[in-house]
Motif scaffolding. Structure first.
Motif, PDB file in Angstrom:
ATOM      1  N   LEU A  18     -31.345  62.213  64.978  1.00 11.78           N
ATOM      2  CA  LEU A  18     -30.807  61.003  65.606  1.00 11.78           C
ATOM      3  C   LEU A  18     -31.389  60.797  67.001  1.00 11.78           C
ATOM      4  N   ASP A  19     -31.541  61.879  67.736  1.00 11.71           N
ATOM      5  CA  ASP A  19     -32.117  61.784  69.071  1.00 11.71           C
ATOM      6  C   ASP A  19     -33.531  61.208  68.999  1.00 11.71           C
ATOM      7  N   ASP A  20     -34.310  61.662  68.023  1.00 10.25           N
ATOM      8  CA  ASP A  20     -35.672  61.168  67.854  1.00 10.25           C
ATOM      9  C   ASP A  20     -35.686  59.698  67.461  1.00 10.25           C
ATOM     10  N   TYR A  21     -34.882  59.337  66.473  1.00  9.14           N
ATOM     11  CA  TYR A  21     -34.881  57.954  65.992  1.00  9.14           C
ATOM     12  C   TYR A  21     -34.469  56.969  67.082  1.00  9.14           C
ATOM     13  N   PHE A  22     -33.401  57.266  67.797  1.00  8.56           N
ATOM     14  CA  PHE A  22     -32.896  56.290  68.755  1.00  8.56           C
ATOM     15  C   PHE A  22     -33.645  56.330  70.087  1.00  8.56           C
ATOM     16  N   GLN A  23     -34.475  57.331  70.297  1.00  9.56           N
ATOM     17  CA  GLN A  23     -35.339  57.339  71.479  1.00  9.56           C
ATOM     18  C   GLN A  23     -36.645  56.598  71.216  1.00  9.56           C
ATOM     19  N   ASN A  24     -37.198  56.746  70.009  1.00  7.71           N
ATOM     20  CA  ASN A  24     -38.561  56.286  69.764  1.00  7.71           C
ATOM     21  C   ASN A  24     -38.700  55.226  68.673  1.00  7.71           C
ATOM     22  N   TRP A  25     -37.640  54.894  67.957  1.00  2.79           N
ATOM     23  CA  TRP A  25     -37.728  53.998  66.812  1.00  2.79           C
ATOM     24  C   TRP A  25     -36.792  52.804  66.979  1.00  2.79           C
ATOM     25  N   LYS A  26     -37.055  51.747  66.206  1.00  2.19           N
ATOM     26  CA  LYS A  26     -36.109  50.665  66.011  1.00  2.19           C
ATOM     27  C   LYS A  26     -35.394  50.928  64.685  1.00  2.19           C
ATOM     28  N   VAL A  27     -34.071  50.895  64.717  1.00  2.00           N
ATOM     29  CA  VAL A  27     -33.277  51.270  63.552  1.00  2.00           C
ATOM     30  C   VAL A  27     -32.567  50.038  62.996  1.00  2.00           C
ATOM     31  N   PHE A  28     -32.802  49.742  61.702  1.00  2.00           N
ATOM     32  CA  PHE A  28     -32.144  48.645  60.992  1.00  2.00           C
ATOM     33  C   PHE A  28     -31.195  49.237  59.945  1.00  2.00           C
ATOM     34  N   ILE A  29     -30.188  48.471  59.542  1.00  2.00           N
ATOM     35  CA  ILE A  29     -29.284  48.921  58.489  1.00  2.00           C
ATOM     36  C   ILE A  29     -29.066  47.782  57.495  1.00  2.00           C
ATOM     37  N   ASP A  30     -28.987  48.153  56.217  1.00  2.00           N
ATOM     38  CA  ASP A  30     -28.869  47.189  55.124  1.00  2.00           C
ATOM     39  C   ASP A  30     -27.398  47.010  54.736  1.00  2.00           C
ATOM     40  N   THR A  31     -27.137  45.951  53.979  1.00  2.00           N
ATOM     41  CA  THR A  31     -25.776  45.636  53.543  1.00  2.00           C
ATOM     42  C   THR A  31     -25.169  46.771  52.733  1.00  2.00           C
ATOM     43  N   CYS A  32     -25.931  47.313  51.786  1.00  2.00           N
ATOM     44  CA  CYS A  32     -25.385  48.328  50.895  1.00  2.00           C
ATOM     45  C   CYS A  32     -24.996  49.604  51.629  1.00  2.00           C
ATOM     46  N   SER A  33     -25.637  49.890  52.760  1.00  2.00           N
ATOM     47  CA  SER A  33     -25.248  51.065  53.545  1.00  2.00           C
ATOM     48  C   SER A  33     -24.012  50.781  54.381  1.00  2.00           C
ATOM     49  N   LEU A  34     -23.858  49.529  54.853  1.00  2.00           N
ATOM     50  CA  LEU A  34     -22.683  49.184  55.658  1.00  2.00           C
ATOM     51  C   LEU A  34     -21.388  49.304  54.856  1.00  2.00           C
ATOM     52  N   VAL A  35     -21.444  48.938  53.582  1.00  2.00           N
ATOM     53  CA  VAL A  35     -20.219  48.965  52.780  1.00  2.00           C
ATOM     54  C   VAL A  35     -19.991  50.332  52.132  1.00  2.00           C
ATOM     55  N   LYS A  36     -20.779  51.324  52.528  1.00  2.00           N
ATOM     56  CA  LYS A  36     -20.537  52.687  52.060  1.00  2.00           C
ATOM     57  C   LYS A  36     -19.452  53.300  52.951  1.00  2.00           C
ATOM     58  N   PRO A  37     -18.443  53.968  52.390  1.00  2.00           N
ATOM     59  CA  PRO A  37     -17.345  54.509  53.210  1.00  2.00           C
ATOM     60  C   PRO A  37     -17.811  55.410  54.343  1.00  2.00           C
ATOM     61  N   ALA A  38     -18.926  56.138  54.144  1.00  2.00           N
ATOM     62  CA  ALA A  38     -19.386  57.074  55.173  1.00  2.00           C
ATOM     63  C   ALA A  38     -20.139  56.388  56.307  1.00  2.00           C
ATOM     64  N   ALA A  39     -20.308  55.042  56.241  1.00  2.00           N
ATOM     65  CA  ALA A  39     -21.043  54.343  57.295  1.00  2.00           C
ATOM     66  C   ALA A  39     -20.363  54.495  58.652  1.00  2.00           C
ATOM     67  N   ALA A  40     -19.039  54.524  58.657  1.00  2.00           N
ATOM     68  CA  ALA A  40     -18.311  54.691  59.922  1.00  2.00           C
ATOM     69  C   ALA A  40     -18.649  56.025  60.570  1.00  2.00           C
ATOM     70  N   LYS A  41     -18.788  57.084  59.746  1.00  2.00           N
ATOM     71  CA  LYS A  41     -19.168  58.392  60.286  1.00  2.00           C
ATOM     72  C   LYS A  41     -20.580  58.351  60.867  1.00  2.00           C
ATOM     73  N   PHE A  42     -21.479  57.652  60.170  1.00  2.00           N
ATOM     74  CA  PHE A  42     -22.848  57.540  60.675  1.00  2.00           C
ATOM     75  C   PHE A  42     -22.863  56.926  62.068  1.00  2.00           C
TER      76      PHE A  42
END
Length: 745
Positions: A18-42
């Motif tokens: 996570l440190d690598d992704y949010f320091q050096n990358w642009k992060v997108f999220i799709d609809t199907c991942s948002l409606v997954k119950p574990a998305a809140a934990k992410f």
């Protein structure tokens, strides 16, 4: 669970990921991942890193549209959970995350074409030239299409894109069906060498994040000890491109034409132009185009240096004659550190509402970038506030990176204030700086952000900054250690509010000669300062420092840090809270010593000062301010005449008092004598303000003068009574004579 899930589900490795992704990358999220119950934990796991780097998760508008459709969809009972989650995201979670800057909802005109899947593919293809991009999606087919972008010939020169899913624990992991594709990507070193190294490190799972942080990066430059011997000859350039002219971007051996846009800036070496590719072009002036500069740019391009905010060259630029003319780099924005944060009025104008915690976060943001460079053996050399642009505490840009020291190419310039004592006065082109030299400049930069714009070696009696640096003559106190030369103004107040362990001790030990971090080899590095600044940030964020003194949270406190064992009162003059024991007549010592006015002595004509302390004392006594200097007041008091004798001489008349006068005023006990002999009111000691009773024309504060006036009044009254008595006696005598005459007649 597959091996990838085991590895990436490991908490320590997930934190590093996570440190690598949010320091050096642009992060997108799709609809199907948002409606997954574990998305809140992410999002809970990702939040610290999003806040740390100011890099929110991007949600396209098409995803929001799909959530709305899902919420209204009437389908089978098994879709009820997804519909319920969609409603919860739309009504509660998304507004809250957007308010906290954890997500950003983004939309462009092309986003209206087709489903969200098309949006991701279109936008990733368009923007991967500038950014590394991650898509979080549960859709394995979409994930495969995204991963295949890495091997498409038409976009081969772009940055890497990846796709991962959220597992049941809220962790990022690889799609089971795509492990073969990831394995193929892992060995594709020709295109993704840097990413292959990152993958191999994460897959092994054998080293902790701390161990990995201390390793030298795979794309690090070599460490050299001698300056290059390559010749530095002018290049025979036939034409230097200008605005609206064509240049050629050279990457992977291929030249691609592009047009220079509007001019956005210029300096002593060249001009910066806009381009239509999301980057800017630096075109050198003809006099700056040398063979050594060309070789250095080529060396810089030999490594995959990619960190948000570091404007590192990404491609060489040539003119139509195939001659080197400059390079392409990421676009920077913001205000110069030295022309914003370092000047109080400009900081308040550009960044209103900033508190101390914002300066601490700004230091952390800059340190993260410096640490990234140092981890790759890149020395900035010329750490100059003009080369650091500030957008916010979380967004900073480092520019003029072509002057940085890499391998045997020295940084040819420098600023004395940021130059370590051991290299003061040396010609920068003729030697290579060490990391110890650089660490002195880093500490100086931090000091000048914490005490905005003030150099560490400025002091009361002035002196050359370079000499103070050479001598390690640091003036700010640490405990009982001080040379008593701390500059006047707000600086001593700001210094007093810095936390002792996190800031005062390490700064003092770095700048004061003979202390533990003063020498070149013992100075703290960027990584060390990051730990200390994080602790400082925590103390401010949790309000621990402000509990004792709210001013500790301000950038410019107006008083020293409060001691919990001291009683404070407000100075009647400056309004500041000061130690009650250090006040007199309600004023602090600093205010009492200030000159209230300068007057000229009535007797000797010399000018003398009346301090605020003098003014308060005289007002407290109910007296006017003196018009004579101290010496003349003393001389006048010592030579004060005997008013009793003066009055007896002055008031004597040629009328003999009649009988009975002595009964009214017995000899030797007249009111005039008793008034003249009344004890005088004692004056203040010499330790108090100048207090002789010499005021206005006859110094109405002088009791002798008061006695004289009263004596005159009594004398006049005595004379009047004597005259009255004599007149009465005279009239009685006349009456007696008249009576006798009448009697005889």
């Amino acid at each position: 669970m597959g091996n990838a899930d085991v590895f990436e589900g490991n908490r320590a490795e997930q934190e590093a990921l996570l440190d690598d992704y949010f320091q050096n990358w642009k992060v997108f999220i799709d609809t199907c991942s948002l409606v997954k119950p574990a998305a809140a934990k992410f999002f809970a796991y990702a939040r610290p890193y999003i806040e740390k780097y100011g890099n929110p998760v991007i949600i396209p508008l098409r995803v929001i549209d799909e959530l709305k459709k899902l919420e209204q969809k009437k389908s089978s009972p098994e879709d009820d959970e997804a519909r319920s989650l969609a409603k919860e995201w739309l009504e509660e979670r998304l507004p809250r995350l957007q308010r906290d800057n954890i997500i950003v909802i983004h939309g462009e005109d092309v986003d209206n074409l087709g489903h969200a899947d098309n949006v991701f593919i279109t936008q990733f293809t368009r923007h991967r030239m500038k950014h590394q991009i991650l898509l979080v999606t549960q859709d394995k087919n979409l994930a495969k299409d995204i991963m295949n972008l890495n091997s498409m010939n038409s976009v081969e020169r772009g940055k890497r894109v990846e796709a991962k899913r959220i597992d049941g624990g809220g962790n990022l992991c690889i799609h089971d069906d795509l492990r073969g594709l990831w394995q193929a990507e892992k060995v594709s070193s020709a295109i993704h060498g840097g990413d292959r190294q990152r993958w191999n490190k994460m897959k092994s799972g054998r080293k902790s994040p701390t161990e990995r942080k201390n390793e030298t990066a795979a794309d690090a430059f070599c460490i050299k000890t001698e300056v290059t011997t390559l010749p530095d000859r002018p290049l025979p350039i036939r034409h230097v491109p200008q605005e609206n002219e064509t240049v050629y971007r050279v990457q992977d051996g291929r030249a691609t034409p592009m047009r220079l846009g509007a001019k956005v800036g210029s300096g002593g070496e060249g001009v910066i132009y806009e381009t239509d590719e999301g980057y800017v072009a630096k075109i050198y002036q003809k006099g700056s185009l040398t063979s050594l500069r060309r070789e250095k740019i080529k060396r810089m391009l030999s490594r995959n240096i990619s960190c948000k905010g570091i404007c590192w060259p990404v491609a060489e630029l040539r003119n139509e004659q195939d001659e080197f003319v400059g390079y392409m780099m990421p676009k920077a924005q913001g205000k110069e550190l030295g022309r914003s944060v370092f000047i109080k009025q400009l900081m308040q104008q550009y960044f209103p509402g900033w508190k101390k915690i914002d300066l601490v976060q700004l230091c952390l943001t800059i340190l993260e970038k410096i640490h990234y460079l140092h981890h790759r053996n890149i020395i900035m050399g010329d750490i100059n506030p003009a080369n650091i642009l500030v957008v916010s505490p979380q967004e900073v840009y480092l520019v003029d990176t072509d002057s940085y020291q890499i391998e045997d190419f020295p940084c040819p310039v420098g600023t004395p204030v940021y130059t370590a004592p051991e290299i003061q006065g040396k010609p920068f082109r003729q030697f290579l700086r060490t990391m110890g030299n650089e660490n002195f400049a880093v500490a100086t930069l931090l000091f000048m952000i914490m005490l905005p714009g003030k150099t560490p070696y400025a002091q009361q009696d002035g002196g050359e900054i370079s000499e103070n640096i050479k001598n390690g003559n640091f003036s700010y106190p640490c405990g009982e250690n001080s040379n008593k030369k701390t500059p006047d103004g707000p600086w001593r107040f700001i210094w007093s509010h810095l936390p002792r362990k996190a800031m005062k001790d390490p700064l003092y030990q770095t700048f004061r000669k003979g202390e533990s971090h003063y020498s070149e080899k013992t100075r703290l590095g960027a990584g060390d300062w990051i730990q200390k600044l994080r602790e400082y940030h925590r103390l401010l964020k949790e309000g621990i420092l402000q509990q004792n003194d709210p001013a500790s949270g301000e950038i410019y406190p107006t008083s020293y840090k409060k001691n919990p064992n001291v009683t404070y009162v407000t100075c009647v003059l400056c309004g500041e809270e000061v130690d009650e024991e250090k006040t007199k007549d309600g004023a602090c010592g600093k205010c009492r010593s200030k000159v209230y006015k300068t007057v000229r002595c009535k007797d000797c004509g010399r000018a003398f000062d009346i301090t605020e302390g003098d003014r308060l004392w005289f007002q407290g006594q109910g007296w006017d301010l003196p018009v004579r200097c101290q010496d003349c007041r003393e001389a006048k008091r010592n030579a004060e005449p005997d008013f009793t004798k003066t009055r007896r001489t002055t008031m004597r008349v040629d009328v003999k008092p009649s009988k009975g006068v002595d009964d009214i005023f017995p000899k030797g006990a007249s009111r005039m004598s008793s008034m003249a002999q009344r004890p005088k009111k004692s004056s203040p000691t010499s330790a108090a303000p100048s207090t002789n009773k010499d005021t206005t024309d006859d110094d109405s504060g002088n009791l002798g003068c008061v006695g004289f006036l009263l004596g005159v009044a009594v004398g006049v009254l005595q004379l009047f009574l004597e005259c009255c008595i004599n007149l009465v006696g005279f009239l009685l005598g006349v009456a007696v004579v008249i009576a006798l005459i009448k009697w005889f007649l």
